[in-house]
Design a protein around this motif. Sequence first.
Motif, PDB file in Angstrom:
ATOM      1  N   THR A  22       6.555  -3.208 -19.346  1.00 39.58           N
ATOM      2  CA  THR A  22       5.760  -3.946 -18.374  1.00 39.58           C
ATOM      3  C   THR A  22       4.351  -3.393 -18.442  1.00 39.58           C
ATOM      4  N   LEU A  23       3.402  -4.232 -18.794  1.00 41.01           N
ATOM      5  CA  LEU A  23       2.011  -3.828 -18.858  1.00 41.01           C
ATOM      6  C   LEU A  23       1.297  -4.387 -17.642  1.00 41.01           C
ATOM      7  N   ARG A  24       0.494  -3.553 -17.000  1.00 44.57           N
ATOM      8  CA  ARG A  24      -0.259  -4.037 -15.854  1.00 44.57           C
ATOM      9  C   ARG A  24      -1.591  -3.320 -15.778  1.00 44.57           C
ATOM     10  N   VAL A  25      -2.528  -3.966 -15.157  1.00 37.88           N
ATOM     11  CA  VAL A  25      -3.844  -3.385 -14.919  1.00 37.88           C
ATOM     12  C   VAL A  25      -3.840  -2.916 -13.477  1.00 37.88           C
ATOM     13  N   ALA A  26      -4.066  -1.613 -13.286  1.00 37.42           N
ATOM     14  CA  ALA A  26      -4.009  -1.080 -11.926  1.00 37.42           C
ATOM     15  C   ALA A  26      -4.749   0.245 -11.867  1.00 37.42           C
ATOM     16  N   ASP A  27      -5.177   0.599 -10.687  1.00 41.59           N
ATOM     17  CA  ASP A  27      -5.726   1.929 -10.464  1.00 41.59           C
ATOM     18  C   ASP A  27      -4.605   2.932 -10.712  1.00 41.59           C
ATOM     19  N   PHE A  28      -4.955   4.110 -11.201  1.00 39.68           N
ATOM     20  CA  PHE A  28      -3.920   5.084 -11.555  1.00 39.68           C
ATOM     21  C   PHE A  28      -3.050   5.451 -10.354  1.00 39.68           C
ATOM     22  N   GLU A  29      -3.597   5.436  -9.140  1.00 36.40           N
ATOM     23  CA  GLU A  29      -2.792   5.816  -7.968  1.00 36.40           C
ATOM     24  C   GLU A  29      -1.600   4.883  -7.790  1.00 36.40           C
ATOM     25  N   SER A  30      -1.822   3.595  -7.936  1.00 41.13           N
ATOM     26  CA  SER A  30      -0.691   2.675  -7.785  1.00 41.13           C
ATOM     27  C   SER A  30       0.246   2.775  -8.982  1.00 41.13           C
ATOM     28  N   ALA A  31      -0.292   3.088 -10.153  1.00 37.24           N
ATOM     29  CA  ALA A  31       0.551   3.205 -11.346  1.00 37.24           C
ATOM     30  C   ALA A  31       1.510   4.386 -11.268  1.00 37.24           C
ATOM     31  N   ILE A  32       1.105   5.465 -10.592  1.00 35.94           N
ATOM     32  CA  ILE A  32       1.952   6.668 -10.531  1.00 35.94           C
ATOM     33  C   ILE A  32       2.660   6.826  -9.190  1.00 35.94           C
TER      34      ILE A  32
END
Length: 143
Positions: A22-32
Amino acid sequence: ARPTICDSAALLSASRALQRATLRVADFESAIAGAGRGDFVFLDPPYTVRHSNNGFLRYNERLFSWADQERLARKALRLSRRGCRVLVTNANHRSVLSLYPGFFIQPLHRLSNLAGNPSFRGLETELILSSFPFSSDREASGR
């Protein structure tokens, strides 16, 4: 003399590997945000803007500011306390080192060919900062 422009086997291999991703564009905070005990988290931010050692100073400040570097470090430390194995790469500079107390530090030397001006190309030293000990006995620092 005859560079490979498109390695079809490598491209097909990457395509197969990404079928379940799953690829998504997001700020790192939401990604982790969902990372938990036992997870491995690799963070490779745009390198620091706190000093002028890199050639992308103005570009990096807009893309990833010093406040973002500090925010990333705080999150990395929290993830480590949560039981994640965290690995961060960044510029080799004391301002970066100060953001990761207790992390294990390993310098990484690499050849850089990214500068438009050939006189700025050459051997670069970056940092690998890890919440867990490196397997080698060349640890520069540790807990």
